[in-house]
Scaffold this motif. Structure first.
Motif, PDB file in Angstrom:
ATOM      1  N   CYS A 191       0.785  -1.239   0.000  1.00  0.00           N
ATOM      2  CA  CYS A 191       0.000   0.000   0.000  1.00  0.00           C
ATOM      3  C   CYS A 191       0.820   1.293   0.000  1.00  0.00           C
ATOM      4  CB  CYS A 191      -0.980   0.030   1.171  1.00  0.00           C
ATOM      5  SG  CYS A 191      -1.199  -1.497   2.043  1.00  0.00           S
ATOM      6  N   ASP A 229      -2.543  -8.299  -5.197  1.00  0.00           N
ATOM      7  CA  ASP A 229      -2.980  -7.118  -4.459  1.00  0.00           C
ATOM      8  C   ASP A 229      -3.477  -6.014  -5.389  1.00  0.00           C
ATOM      9  OD1 ASP A 229      -3.336  -5.759  -2.128  1.00  0.00           O
ATOM     10  OD2 ASP A 229      -1.230  -5.233  -1.828  1.00  0.00           O
ATOM     11  N   HIS A 260      -4.991  -1.646  -5.082  1.00  0.00           N
ATOM     12  CA  HIS A 260      -5.491  -0.507  -4.321  1.00  0.00           C
ATOM     13  C   HIS A 260      -6.329   0.352  -5.241  1.00  0.00           C
ATOM     14  CE1 HIS A 260      -2.089  -1.985  -2.005  1.00  0.00           C
ATOM     15  NE2 HIS A 260      -2.860  -1.690  -0.994  1.00  0.00           N
ATOM     16  N   HIS A 294      -8.384  -1.515  -0.332  1.00  0.00           N
ATOM     17  CA  HIS A 294      -7.354  -2.545  -0.526  1.00  0.00           C
ATOM     18  C   HIS A 294      -8.131  -3.802  -0.874  1.00  0.00           C
ATOM     19  CE1 HIS A 294      -4.443  -0.403   2.282  1.00  0.00           C
ATOM     20  NE2 HIS A 294      -5.589   0.075   2.681  1.00  0.00           N
TER      21      HIS A 294
END
Ligand code: ZN
Length: 408
Positions: A114, A163, A165, A290
């Protein structure tokens, strides 16, 4: 129970195969997927066939991300500790991080993507029209799990994550969550694994106003309801920086795994002073979502191996088709079939060894290969293949055209 000679008959012990499903580490060894070595506890060494599974998962998640408007980025693994001081990880997460001195600086191996993703966001002035901005990263993370609790792929120190964001305006939260949930449903449908959803709400110690939390929790619930997804409310189980949706799956051994989450975050935008210029010309804070669809490649592959008992679905199988030649007379035709499979991007193996066909079949079946094409002189003469399907056995002679139809 007594036998005729009066000796008490021992109950026959169940074969270990039946009584206890195989551990993914055992499957990994048998199928030649990965190994672990003392020199790097908690980090798998992927072998060729294991990498084929990793790459198939990567391919699928990238296709989904493309479809849903993500931009893929890649950020450094090793970063100065100042970044994590800024994000708050240094304060709250330091004991779980690997860090070291290099010259006069302290560097850390990133435990999360992040903060670096936020730096990418900040490289431009963002307008309300640029949002949502969905930055995906298949990032490699390190977390300092105690070596005593490491356990094959299910608990590792090196984590490769699917992942992302999502930077969005408050009024976009719901539609973004709906999009994440659609991706999640699509992903798990392909695996035949139903997802159980949970909505984790405000814990006692939390950042931000109760009003913002309540609104955000309502949006999470509405997103789930819009897609008709049932969920449980997990009271007080949100993170201190925002509420989240849990994605749990139940495997064939009746175990429940929390695989991944979609998590709202009001804190990082604050700490990094992230902004966008709104329609009224004012600078405002975006919200971050997230999200990961299956979380860690390592852990997820470990779970899948145990769930499917090594017999992965066709699209994930490292070797999808094995071509087994009965004797030397059919070498040329077998090679031709093998090449045709390769040209169709089927992951195939060719077995020309001087072994009995029975042995070849047995070995290929132990490798859990979905389809075996057995080629003898009869098949070569008629330009066909004898097909054996995993779990079904012989399904008859087919031309290659007919076989494409089956595996398409
Ligand atoms: Zn994150």
């Amino acid at each position: 129970m007594k036998t005729s000679n009066g000796v008490k008959k021992q109950k026959k012990p169940q074969s270990p195969e039946k009584s206890k499903p195989k551990d993914h580490r055992e499957l990994g060894r048998e199928l030649d997927l990965f190994s672990f070595h003392e020199v790097s506890p908690g980090a798998p060494f992927w072998h060729y066939k294991g990498m084929l599974i990793v790459k198939a998962l990567e391919k699928f998640i990238r296709e989904l991300q493309d479809k849903h408007g993500y931009e893929e980025i890649s950020t450094p693994i090793m970063v100065k500790k100042e970044l994590f001081e800024k994000s708050g990880h240094w304060e709250f997460f330091k004991d779980d991080m690997f860090y070291f001195k290099a010259g006069t600086e302290t560097y850390a191996l990133k435990p999360m993507n992040c903060p670096e993703s936020a730096l990418v966001y900040q490289t431009r002035t963002r307008s309300y029209r640029d949002l949502p901005l969905r930055l995906a990263e298949i990032g490699r993370l390190h977390r300092n799990e105690l070596s005593g609790v490491l356990g094959g792929l299910l608990r590792v120190r090196q984590i490769t994550m699917d992942d992302a964001h999502i930077y969005c305006r408050f009024d976009q939260i719901k539609s973004e969550l709906v999009s994440v949930l659609k991706m999640t449903e699509e992903f798990y449908k392909r695996l035949g694994l139903p997802v159980v959803y949970g909505l984790a709400t405000r814990p006692k110690k939390a950042m931000g106003s109760v009003k913002t939390w309540k609104e955000a929790e309502k949006l999470l619930g509405e997103a789930l309801e819009e897609l008709g997804l049932k969920y449980q409310t997990l009271k007080g189980e949100g993170a201190f920086y925002g509420p989240k949706i849990h994605f749990d799956i139940k495997d064939s051994l009746d175990r429940t795994w929390t695989i991944a989450t979609a998590q709202l975050d009001f804190q990082i935008p604050e700490r990094f002073q992230l902004e966008y210029i709104d329609a009224d010309g004012q600078a405002k804070r975006p919200v971050i979502i997230h999200r990961a669809i299956f979380g860690s490649f390592e852990r997820f592959i470990g779970i899948l191996l145990e769930h499917f008992k090594g017999a992965l679905p066709f699209w994930l199988s490292p070797v999808q088709v094995a071509v087994l030649a009965i004797n030397d007379q059919v070498t040329d035709y077998s090679k031709k079939v093998f090449e045709a499979l390769k040209n169709k991007n089927v992951r195939a193996e060719l077995d020309l060894r001087n072994e009995s066909v029975g042995k070849k079949i047995r070995e290929a079946e132990l490798q859990k290969i979905p389809y075996l094409l057995i080629i003898g002189e009869k098949e070569a003469a008629s330009e066909k293949v004898a097909v054996r399907e995993r779990g079904k056995g012989d399904i008859g002679q087919k031309t290659l055209e007919e076989f494409w139809e089956i595996i398409k």
